[in-house]
Write a protein that holds these residues in place. Sequence first.
Motif, mmCIF file in Angstrom:
data_model
loop_
_atom_site.group_PDB
_atom_site.id
_atom_site.type_symbol
_atom_site.label_atom_id
_atom_site.label_comp_id
_atom_site.label_asym_id
_atom_site.label_seq_id
_atom_site.Cartn_x
_atom_site.Cartn_y
_atom_site.Cartn_z
ATOM 1 N N PRO A 170 0.834 -1.215 0.000
ATOM 2 C CA PRO A 170 0.000 0.000 0.000
ATOM 3 C C PRO A 170 0.862 1.256 0.000
ATOM 4 N N ILE A 171 0.495 2.225 -0.807
ATOM 5 C CA ILE A 171 1.382 3.365 -1.047
ATOM 6 C C ILE A 171 0.931 4.644 -0.329
ATOM 7 N N PHE A 172 0.074 4.506 0.691
ATOM 8 C CA PHE A 172 -0.389 5.698 1.390
ATOM 9 C C PHE A 172 0.692 6.304 2.282
ATOM 10 N N ASP A 173 1.576 5.468 2.784
ATOM 11 C CA ASP A 173 2.679 5.941 3.622
ATOM 12 C C ASP A 173 3.982 5.387 3.048
ATOM 13 N N LEU A 174 4.838 6.294 2.579
ATOM 14 C CA LEU A 174 6.111 5.865 1.982
ATOM 15 C C LEU A 174 7.289 6.470 2.748
ATOM 16 N N SER A 175 7.149 6.524 4.065
ATOM 17 C CA SER A 175 8.252 6.970 4.920
ATOM 18 C C SER A 175 9.328 5.886 4.943
ATOM 19 N N ASP A 176 10.521 6.235 5.391
ATOM 20 C CA ASP A 176 11.647 5.298 5.359
ATOM 21 C C ASP A 176 11.363 4.019 6.143
ATOM 22 N N ALA A 177 10.684 4.152 7.279
ATOM 23 C CA ALA A 177 10.399 2.967 8.104
ATOM 24 C C ALA A 177 9.529 1.980 7.345
ATOM 25 N N VAL A 178 8.573 2.501 6.578
ATOM 26 C CA VAL A 178 7.689 1.633 5.789
ATOM 27 C C VAL A 178 8.453 1.032 4.604
ATOM 28 N N LEU A 179 9.289 1.836 3.958
ATOM 29 C CA LEU A 179 10.071 1.338 2.818
ATOM 30 C C LEU A 179 11.034 0.233 3.256
ATOM 31 N N ILE A 399 -15.678 13.194 3.992
ATOM 32 C CA ILE A 399 -14.385 13.369 3.335
ATOM 33 C C ILE A 399 -13.278 13.489 4.380
ATOM 34 N N GLU A 400 -13.535 14.264 5.437
ATOM 35 C CA GLU A 400 -12.521 14.453 6.478
ATOM 36 C C GLU A 400 -12.210 13.142 7.193
ATOM 37 N N ASP A 401 -13.238 12.317 7.392
ATOM 38 C CA ASP A 401 -13.007 10.994 7.991
ATOM 39 C C ASP A 401 -12.118 10.150 7.090
ATOM 40 N N ALA A 402 -12.368 10.216 5.777
ATOM 41 C CA ALA A 402 -11.559 9.441 4.818
ATOM 42 C C ALA A 402 -10.119 9.945 4.811
ATOM 43 N N ILE A 403 -9.942 11.266 4.907
ATOM 44 C CA ILE A 403 -8.597 11.854 4.933
ATOM 45 C C ILE A 403 -7.830 11.363 6.163
ATOM 46 N N SER A 404 -8.500 11.359 7.321
ATOM 47 C CA SER A 404 -7.855 10.867 8.545
ATOM 48 C C SER A 404 -7.448 9.411 8.407
ATOM 49 N N LEU A 405 -8.295 8.625 7.743
ATOM 50 C CA LEU A 405 -8.041 7.192 7.577
ATOM 51 C C LEU A 405 -6.894 6.935 6.607
ATOM 52 N N TYR A 406 -6.918 7.610 5.452
ATOM 53 C CA TYR A 406 -5.951 7.315 4.399
ATOM 54 C C TYR A 406 -4.622 8.054 4.565
ATOM 55 N N LEU A 407 -4.673 9.240 5.146
ATOM 56 C CA LEU A 407 -3.449 10.028 5.277
ATOM 57 C C LEU A 407 -3.017 10.058 6.739
ATOM 58 N N GLU A 408 -3.565 10.995 7.486
ATOM 59 C CA GLU A 408 -3.322 10.998 8.940
ATOM 60 C C GLU A 408 -4.263 12.023 9.562
#
Length: 436
Positions: A170-179, A399-408
């Motif tokens: 899943p590509i929602f979080d591509l921080s170094d720890a996830v990579l 929409i805001e609930d979806a943003i919190s879920l998918y992004l942060e």
Amino acid sequence: MFKLFDFSLKISGFPIKEARLEFENILNIPEASYEHYILGKRKEIVDFHLKNNHFYKQLASGKTSDNWNSLPVITKKDLQQPLQQRLSKGFDTKKLFINKTSGSSGDPFIFAKDKYSHAMTWASNMYRFGWHGIDFNSSFQARFYGIPLDFIGNKKERLKDFLGHRFRFPIFDLSDAVLEKFLNHFRNKKFDYINGYTSSIVLFAKYLERKNILLKEICPTLKVCIVTSEMLFEKDKILMEKQFGIPIVNEYGASELDLIAFENSKGEWQVNAETLFVEILDDANQPVPNGKEGRIVITSLYNKAHPFIRYDIGDVGILATESTFKKPILKQLIGRINDIAILPSGKKSPGLTFYYVTKSIIEDDGNVKEFIVKQTKIDSFEIEYVSEKELSLEQISKIEDAISLYLEPNLRFVFVQKTSLARTNRGKLKQFQSLL
């Protein structure tokens, strides 16, 4: 060997065996006869929709297949009305393949394909991936895509991954720890190929570069990497080839159509001339000579459920001068560039993440016509949208609930209703823009 992927298509009602046979027959048509095939198929599909599709008949307004260049060009705005009003006679939504466009151009809508047409799409996909030694029934895919996060949607996608012999990153979080976690999967799994969004895979390659790691040494079974959905820049391609140690193949497609162009073994971007007819048009909707820049307009030759006839996909491109009816070559594609969103937590998310967020505002009544998302500060975003009526507080909350879920959580969003949205000088609407 049992062909699980073929079987999964068959039990879903897609006649893949018949489609592959027809596709093979098309491939066997000689160059000298290919223009006859294309002209015949495009006349056949237009005549079918003029007879069986009220939406297209109204749009055509008395025009016929006898004068191709007089036929209307269908825009995404034309298709932003309830799906039922756009279907051909005799087609039931319960027996069709129905999906939503990504909205990467800012113009989302729901579309349909009849089962045979979608089977032809899969036959096309299998053929083109086969150029690079990939077999959907046996090759193991490392898939860099998004995924629905709701329980049912997530489980459905995971089942598709199992049937398609693929493992999803899943590509929602591509921080170094996830990579780093991604990298560990490559250490432990025998992947045959990588497939997914360009920007996400580029970020992975940059991570490997910082770590001085060659992926082929970590995962020796890898054969090829196929990128899609966003522009691939030459600099990024060179980086990926260096860090992955495998060929990088460029794909250009649209979910409502098919694969449009796919890089062949000679490095040419070969246009799909089996299930599609691709034109390059000027501002007056007339064809330009090969070698000249224009709008990419596409006709789906097999979709009888829903007309995609002279459909303006929203991109600009150039066909090579050496293109023929049987082997058109896309010399250049202009567009589909997505920025990266950088969030307060350090997460990096590709612009296409907003595809999953904006699904919340895509409704079949066609209220939201266009939208763009702008990142104005590290924690602040602005959604500009064109709609007949203003978004309700309930919709905004959703929409805001979806943003919190998918992004942060704790991101700030401002919603601005507009009568029109700013476009690039080429007429392209860029869905996500980072102003940082």
